[in-house]
Write a protein that holds these residues in place. Sequence first.
Motif: not given
Length: 776
Positions: A357-381
């Motif tokens: 995983p590169r930073i681009e892939h990890l950023g997509c995962m943060v974006d995935l959680l953030g769009r779904a409204g799971k902002v706290k989970e995105a922060y923990d990730y």
Amino acid sequence: MLDAAGGRTPTTHPALRHCVALLRLHLAAPSLAVAKQLHARALRAGVPPAHPLLAKHLLFHLASLGAPPLRYAVAVLTRVLPDPDPFSLNTVLRIAASSPRPRLALALHARRLAPPDTHTYPPLLQACARLLSLRDGERIHAEAAKNGLAALVFVRNSLVHLYGACGLFESAHRVFDEIPLRERNLVSWNSVLNGFAANGRPNEVLTVFREMVDVDFVADGFTMVSVLTASAEMGTLALGRRVHVYLTKVGLVRNSHVGNALIDLYAKCGGIEDARRVFEEMGTGRTVVSWTSLIVGLAVNGFGKEALELFSVMEREKLVPTEITMVGVLYACSHCGLVDDGFMYFDRMKEEYGIAPRIEHLGCMVDLLGRAGKVKEAYDYILTMPLKPNDVVWRTLLGACAMHKKLELGETAWARLVELDPGHSGDYVLLSNLYAAVGRWTDVHVLRKTMVNDGVRKNPGHSLVELRNSVYEFVMGDRSHPESEQIYQMLAEIADRLRQEGYIPHTSNVLADIEEEEKETALNYHSERLAIAFALLKSLPGTPIRIVKNLRVCGDCHTAIKLMSKIYDQEIIVRDRSRFHHFKGPRAPTGKEGGLSEKQGQFHSSSCFCFSYEEKGAASADGRITPQEKVESVTPIPTLSPPEGNMTFIDGVTWCVARPGASQEDLQNALDWACGPGGADCSQLQPGGRCYQPNTLLTHASYAFNIFYQQNGNSDIACNFGGAGALVKRDPSFGSCKFLASETSAAASSLPVLGSAWVGVVAASLIAVWLRVYSM
């Protein structure tokens, strides 16, 4: 011929002549095994290992291989030849520069194994370009100039490529201009075109290509790839189609690089069916890049499920995805709201394909959680990431916080962004919008004033529309177009018909502490609406309207454009900073069933093929900010009437006014922002000031102050421009200071240009003519 010992001299050795002849014979189909066999045969036959003729032909044979053996070539150069000649050294430099270890070329050059000649510097500059090492490249440039070799055309071609690869496209063009016209070759033109295309300068690509056509240079596949890239960047589908026809007629369309560029062109212009067609026509010529281009194109056009289906087909074809392919797959999951699927593909990427995983892939995962409204989970990730999060990752989290009104986490993300990327205008706007969304207006004004003090400026939003080989640019409240009166009349007609269909403006998208009427006015004059109004005036019925916006489309415009598509029975495709929005649907009967749903606020008669969380019953994604995205501030200019006795006339043509609470510094900041530092002087005027000298009044001066207000939220300053004694209050329906009929001669004589897009207008028009003539 005998030497002193009675043996044959090396140059007349029959085994040497035989091996050299065989090495040259096999150049048509070079083989490493053949090269090693002939090398061994020569040595066994008594040819001296350090014979320069054998080493020269052996190295040349190795350089002709598709993947030259770098270690073997370096060993022949450094361990066999005691005194390499320049040809042998240059050959190994060329092998090293194109290998996975380009820095070895610089290391070999530093050893000074042979004096440099005319062919030494191009591979060295190529190595610097691949390493993106500007400092080493400038050092090699200086050395070439010192040795009197920098004026050679192939050295200059390499310099153009180097500076373009390192982002210095102006330096690349300067070097290109220094090449005499008669010495320029196809590599020269392709290098400068690629430099502009790679750095996001589509207008310059089209301009240089027009110059190339004017001097009768015949384009090749690489040339047309740069032109297609520029067309895709500008969204000029008509020009791209003509280039496609030309490529078909000259037989270049079968080139895989050209095919991939065509897929990218149609995908970026919203023509996803055309992209599919090109993909299918490539047949066996399809590469992983072809699959990746279409997967990403489907994802950004809102066809996330189709993108995932295509990825499954790609897997069944036994093709191995690349890192970029997986970014497209994760992007599709993010925009479809498929959180579980996104994590599944992320795990498969690591386990099945061995992609770290590169930073681009990890950023997509943060974006995935953030769009779904799971902002706290995105922060923990982010906190548990295997890589250190960069500014893009934290900006993604801040965008999610702004959308879902998570103030505490938003301020945490902002604090990290200040450390990693201070002065990024998009971060200020995101935090400002977050403060406004939760009603903290004092913090909004403080933050925007901080932007002024820190010299942070936000790029104004603009929209482009292509009509009849021309590209037109519009900005919010733009009145610079020669047909602006008709455009605004059309805009008023559109607003009336929208209201008749039950449209109610989503004023919640206007994050400003102002009256509702002013919010509605601000929304109605967004740049994409002006572009659509102009396109409806000028285009034929049934012709798709394609808009390209540099910022994100707001939620209210998304809803309004959806209804415009229904009212005018017109397909409208809008490309913003994040994705495409396809509005298309047959006209339905007027009334409740064809209008606005009171509960959901959606229009049933017109559909948008971009995914919206609002349509799925979750939080709306219209205000979502993707990584590295800037957003358009929707804060309009608050109504400001000139207070009595608080204004100053200058030469009877210009006046500025400030409320009593505005400081001298505030006014000077406003003037400097609009005119440039030192462009205006109000030090001797209290509390007003001089905006422009009468002979330098700009046509876009009104717009400049409009943007100043939007960016900085300062409602204490206003300017107006008019004739002697003319005193006209700012019209809040226009959204900025109005020009009068008696504006100064300098402003009146200025051509009503529409920004840099006019460069593309002229170039695109001439290129279109050339393509029609040349293709006959």
